[in-house]
Scaffold this motif. Sequence first.
Motif, mmCIF file in Angstrom:
data_model
loop_
_atom_site.group_PDB
_atom_site.id
_atom_site.type_symbol
_atom_site.label_atom_id
_atom_site.label_comp_id
_atom_site.label_asym_id
_atom_site.label_seq_id
_atom_site.Cartn_x
_atom_site.Cartn_y
_atom_site.Cartn_z
ATOM 1 N N SER A 36 0.715 -1.251 0.126
ATOM 2 C CA SER A 36 -0.451 0.309 -0.130
ATOM 3 C C SER A 36 1.038 1.478 -0.180
ATOM 4 C CB SER A 36 -0.848 0.085 0.645
ATOM 5 O OG SER A 36 -1.853 -1.046 1.193
ATOM 6 N N ASP A 37 0.616 2.484 -0.619
ATOM 7 C CA ASP A 37 0.988 3.770 -0.781
ATOM 8 C C ASP A 37 1.120 4.797 0.346
ATOM 9 O OD1 ASP A 37 2.689 2.825 -2.716
ATOM 10 O OD2 ASP A 37 1.325 3.310 -4.374
ATOM 11 N N VAL A 38 -0.057 4.516 0.998
ATOM 12 C CA VAL A 38 -0.731 5.642 1.521
ATOM 13 C C VAL A 38 -1.624 4.622 3.554
ATOM 14 C CG1 VAL A 38 -1.572 7.438 2.192
ATOM 15 C CG2 VAL A 38 -0.701 7.604 0.256
ATOM 16 N N VAL A 39 -1.427 4.610 4.122
ATOM 17 C CA VAL A 39 -2.382 4.712 5.038
ATOM 18 C C VAL A 39 -2.163 5.069 5.994
ATOM 19 C CG1 VAL A 39 -2.556 1.754 6.993
ATOM 20 C CG2 VAL A 39 -1.568 1.736 4.168
ATOM 21 N N LEU A 40 -3.478 5.117 7.060
ATOM 22 C CA LEU A 40 -3.957 5.592 8.142
ATOM 23 C C LEU A 40 -3.422 5.346 9.146
ATOM 24 C CD1 LEU A 40 -4.890 8.781 8.748
ATOM 25 C CD2 LEU A 40 -7.013 7.673 8.973
ATOM 26 N N ALA A 41 -2.616 5.133 10.076
ATOM 27 C CA ALA A 41 -3.487 4.586 11.300
ATOM 28 C C ALA A 41 -3.865 6.101 12.246
ATOM 29 C CB ALA A 41 -1.524 4.734 12.122
ATOM 30 N N LEU A 42 -4.461 5.589 13.416
ATOM 31 C CA LEU A 42 -5.472 6.052 13.919
ATOM 32 C C LEU A 42 -5.953 5.688 15.684
ATOM 33 C CD1 LEU A 42 -7.446 8.216 14.534
ATOM 34 C CD2 LEU A 42 -9.300 7.500 13.484
ATOM 35 N N GLY A 43 -5.407 6.235 16.431
ATOM 36 C CA GLY A 43 -5.793 6.561 17.806
ATOM 37 C C GLY A 43 -6.404 6.529 18.892
ATOM 38 N N PHE A 44 -7.486 6.672 19.428
ATOM 39 C CA PHE A 44 -8.268 7.751 20.199
ATOM 40 C C PHE A 44 -9.058 6.621 21.551
ATOM 41 C CE2 PHE A 44 -10.987 5.634 16.892
ATOM 42 C CZ PHE A 44 -11.375 4.909 17.562
ATOM 43 N N GLU A 45 -9.457 7.841 22.743
ATOM 44 C CA GLU A 45 -10.240 7.320 23.681
ATOM 45 C C GLU A 45 -10.754 8.193 24.606
ATOM 46 O OE1 GLU A 45 -10.296 3.871 24.898
ATOM 47 O OE2 GLU A 45 -8.011 3.733 24.079
ATOM 48 N N LYS A 46 -11.777 7.611 24.898
ATOM 49 C CA LYS A 46 -12.719 8.072 25.962
ATOM 50 C C LYS A 46 -13.011 7.254 27.009
ATOM 51 C CE LYS A 46 -17.595 10.046 26.175
ATOM 52 N NZ LYS A 46 -17.012 11.676 26.423
ATOM 53 N N MET A 47 -12.401 8.206 28.512
ATOM 54 C CA MET A 47 -11.538 7.397 29.505
ATOM 55 C C MET A 47 -12.682 7.952 30.797
ATOM 56 S SD MET A 47 -7.497 6.734 29.070
ATOM 57 C CE MET A 47 -8.035 5.475 30.513
ATOM 58 N N ALA A 48 -12.385 6.917 31.892
ATOM 59 C CA ALA A 48 -13.438 7.683 32.467
ATOM 60 C C ALA A 48 -12.190 8.252 34.312
ATOM 61 C CB ALA A 48 -14.439 6.363 33.556
ATOM 62 N N PRO A 49 -13.792 9.514 34.607
ATOM 63 C CA PRO A 49 -12.162 9.779 36.546
ATOM 64 C C PRO A 49 -11.706 8.345 36.685
ATOM 65 C CG PRO A 49 -14.392 10.499 35.746
ATOM 66 C CD PRO A 49 -14.533 9.052 35.106
ATOM 67 N N GLY A 50 -11.182 8.640 37.712
ATOM 68 C CA GLY A 50 -10.405 7.183 38.691
ATOM 69 C C GLY A 50 -9.236 7.002 37.776
ATOM 70 N N PRO A 51 -9.012 5.356 38.849
ATOM 71 C CA PRO A 51 -8.983 4.612 38.152
ATOM 72 C C PRO A 51 -8.767 3.416 37.415
ATOM 73 C CG PRO A 51 -8.676 4.325 40.855
ATOM 74 C CD PRO A 51 -9.228 5.188 39.911
ATOM 75 N N LEU A 52 -8.037 2.872 36.448
ATOM 76 C CA LEU A 52 -8.310 2.300 35.607
ATOM 77 C C LEU A 52 -9.185 1.384 36.166
ATOM 78 C CD1 LEU A 52 -4.872 1.864 33.569
ATOM 79 C CD2 LEU A 52 -6.259 3.134 32.340
ATOM 80 N N THR A 53 -10.735 0.753 35.060
ATOM 81 C CA THR A 53 -11.123 -0.125 35.109
ATOM 82 C C THR A 53 -10.619 -1.731 34.459
ATOM 83 O OG1 THR A 53 -12.827 0.546 33.063
ATOM 84 C CG2 THR A 53 -13.800 1.065 35.242
ATOM 85 N N LEU A 54 -10.574 -2.165 35.569
ATOM 86 C CA LEU A 54 -10.093 -3.852 35.060
ATOM 87 C C LEU A 54 -10.751 -4.191 34.299
ATOM 88 C CD1 LEU A 54 -9.139 -5.186 38.333
ATOM 89 C CD2 LEU A 54 -7.533 -4.111 37.018
ATOM 90 N N SER A 55 -12.470 -4.614 34.033
ATOM 91 C CA SER A 55 -13.239 -5.456 32.718
ATOM 92 C C SER A 55 -14.061 -4.848 32.546
ATOM 93 C CB SER A 55 -12.736 -6.800 32.984
ATOM 94 O OG SER A 55 -13.684 -7.378 31.673
ATOM 95 N N ALA A 56 -14.895 -4.252 31.428
ATOM 96 C CA ALA A 56 -16.010 -4.347 31.423
ATOM 97 C C ALA A 56 -16.707 -5.335 31.413
ATOM 98 C CB ALA A 56 -16.590 -3.514 29.424
ATOM 99 N N TYR A 57 -16.383 -5.885 31.517
ATOM 100 C CA TYR A 57 -17.178 -7.906 32.001
ATOM 101 C C TYR A 57 -16.862 -8.388 33.185
ATOM 102 C CZ TYR A 57 -17.639 -6.850 26.250
ATOM 103 O OH TYR A 57 -17.609 -6.463 25.444
ATOM 104 N N GLU A 58 -18.321 -9.164 33.457
ATOM 105 C CA GLU A 58 -18.118 -9.575 34.794
ATOM 106 C C GLU A 58 -18.137 -11.602 34.599
ATOM 107 O OE1 GLU A 58 -20.687 -8.459 38.203
ATOM 108 O OE2 GLU A 58 -18.771 -6.333 37.974
ATOM 109 N N ASP A 59 -18.250 -12.361 33.577
ATOM 110 C CA ASP A 59 -18.595 -13.436 33.243
ATOM 111 C C ASP A 59 -17.991 -14.078 32.163
ATOM 112 O OD1 ASP A 59 -18.981 -12.264 31.444
ATOM 113 O OD2 ASP A 59 -20.811 -12.886 30.860
ATOM 114 N N ARG A 60 -16.587 -13.769 31.960
ATOM 115 C CA ARG A 60 -15.465 -14.338 31.335
ATOM 116 C C ARG A 60 -14.459 -14.086 32.465
ATOM 117 N NH1 ARG A 60 -17.728 -10.982 26.555
ATOM 118 N NH2 ARG A 60 -19.536 -11.700 27.904
ATOM 119 N N ALA A 61 -13.368 -14.968 31.669
ATOM 120 C CA ALA A 61 -11.158 -14.808 31.841
ATOM 121 C C ALA A 61 -11.329 -13.114 31.611
ATOM 122 C CB ALA A 61 -10.563 -15.486 32.109
ATOM 123 N N HIS A 62 -10.507 -12.566 32.654
ATOM 124 C CA HIS A 62 -10.410 -11.139 32.504
ATOM 125 C C HIS A 62 -8.422 -11.695 32.087
ATOM 126 C CE1 HIS A 62 -7.377 -7.027 32.632
ATOM 127 N NE2 HIS A 62 -8.604 -6.849 32.927
#
Length: 402
Positions: free
Chosen positions: A100-126
């Motif tokens: 490829s001759d022209v490729v875009l890399a993009l990163g973004f994040e909308k986060m929550a205040p406070g410490p990082l949350t470990l997981s959005a799920y509680e019914d599976r292995a983290h």
Amino acid sequence: MPQKVYVIGVGMTKFTKPNPDRDYPEMGKEAVDAALADAGVQYDTIQQAVCGYVYGESTCGQRVLYQVGMTGIPIFNVNNNGATGGTALFLAKQLVEAGSDVVLALGFEKMAPGPLTLSAYEDRAHPGDKHGAKLAELAGLTTAPVAAQCFGNAGLEYMKKYGATKDHVAKIAAKNHRHGAKNPRAQIAKPYTVEEVMKSKEIFGPLTKLSCCSNSDGAGAVVLMSEKAVTQKGLQKKAVEIIGMEMATDTPEVFTGDSVMSLAGYDMTTLAAKRLYKKTGISPKDVNVVELHDCFATNEMISYEGLQFCEVGKAGKFIDDGDNTYGGRVVVNPSGGLIGKGNALGATGLAQCAELVWQLRGEAGDRQVPNARIALQHNLGLGGAVVVTLYRKGFQNVSSKL
């Protein structure tokens, strides 16, 4: 041989505290528009795109990019914790190398205040459950944020082995706040003294509030081009070459050994750096400016050694001698790093790239590192992944040598 890859356009938003009034599509579009404008190209020239984010639903990349254009191109979405942005860049580079001759890399994040949350799920292995169990085995667990315990204990291990002190950790944080105060895109942008860092709220071990990064909202984007595309479009003056990239993940010693430093990514960093220096022929002594993953000041301390900027056990001397800032051996985190600039997880690796491109072009304003020619980027995520990248100033013909 794979074709050379150049960064032609970069863009990023200001990193801010988590803000309920600003969503990821707006931030992502702002970064993409800025990168396209910097490159001087339109979205319809982009042939493929790789989008990175940690906290989001599937196909968030499409949600961002459809606002810019709906051209039917392949759009890939990736998540590698703190190394997400670097991973997106790594994959985008491979796409250019593959044709490829022209490729875009993009990163973004909308986060929550406070410490990082470990997981959005509680019914599976983290995915980090084995890392957490190993941390508990080696150091026990407290009520402090788990990431702070991991990197804090890594710092304590280093301090015990080599005699580094809390003062060294605070000096790193104060340096990054001082650098970040000159960055208009930084979240904190306020200088703090070593004493102020040490007197701020204790988090864990040698870490205080001001020696830990903050959760951030933000986005970063990078336009990559092949050598052929750069030449055809006459963009040689804007080009910054990606000399090489290496990505590494955890090795078995993380779980079979007895080192929290290994658990926190020291082994990955060392492995990727050794591979990169060997493949490119670049020495750590050639590097002028670095964006290093200082999610916690202790991680910057142990990573000096992993990236071979100082000898084993000599990080304390490296810090005391001022070899990590302007006028020293190498300028580390002129942007303020994650501590000063903020840490919008999916965007961090692309923001690091943007800073280094500005530095190599001589466009960094009050943060400019004099005569910057070779730059290194270190982007790390627990669980784990690390991406280490080397950049070189200017456009190099195939036959050019350093």
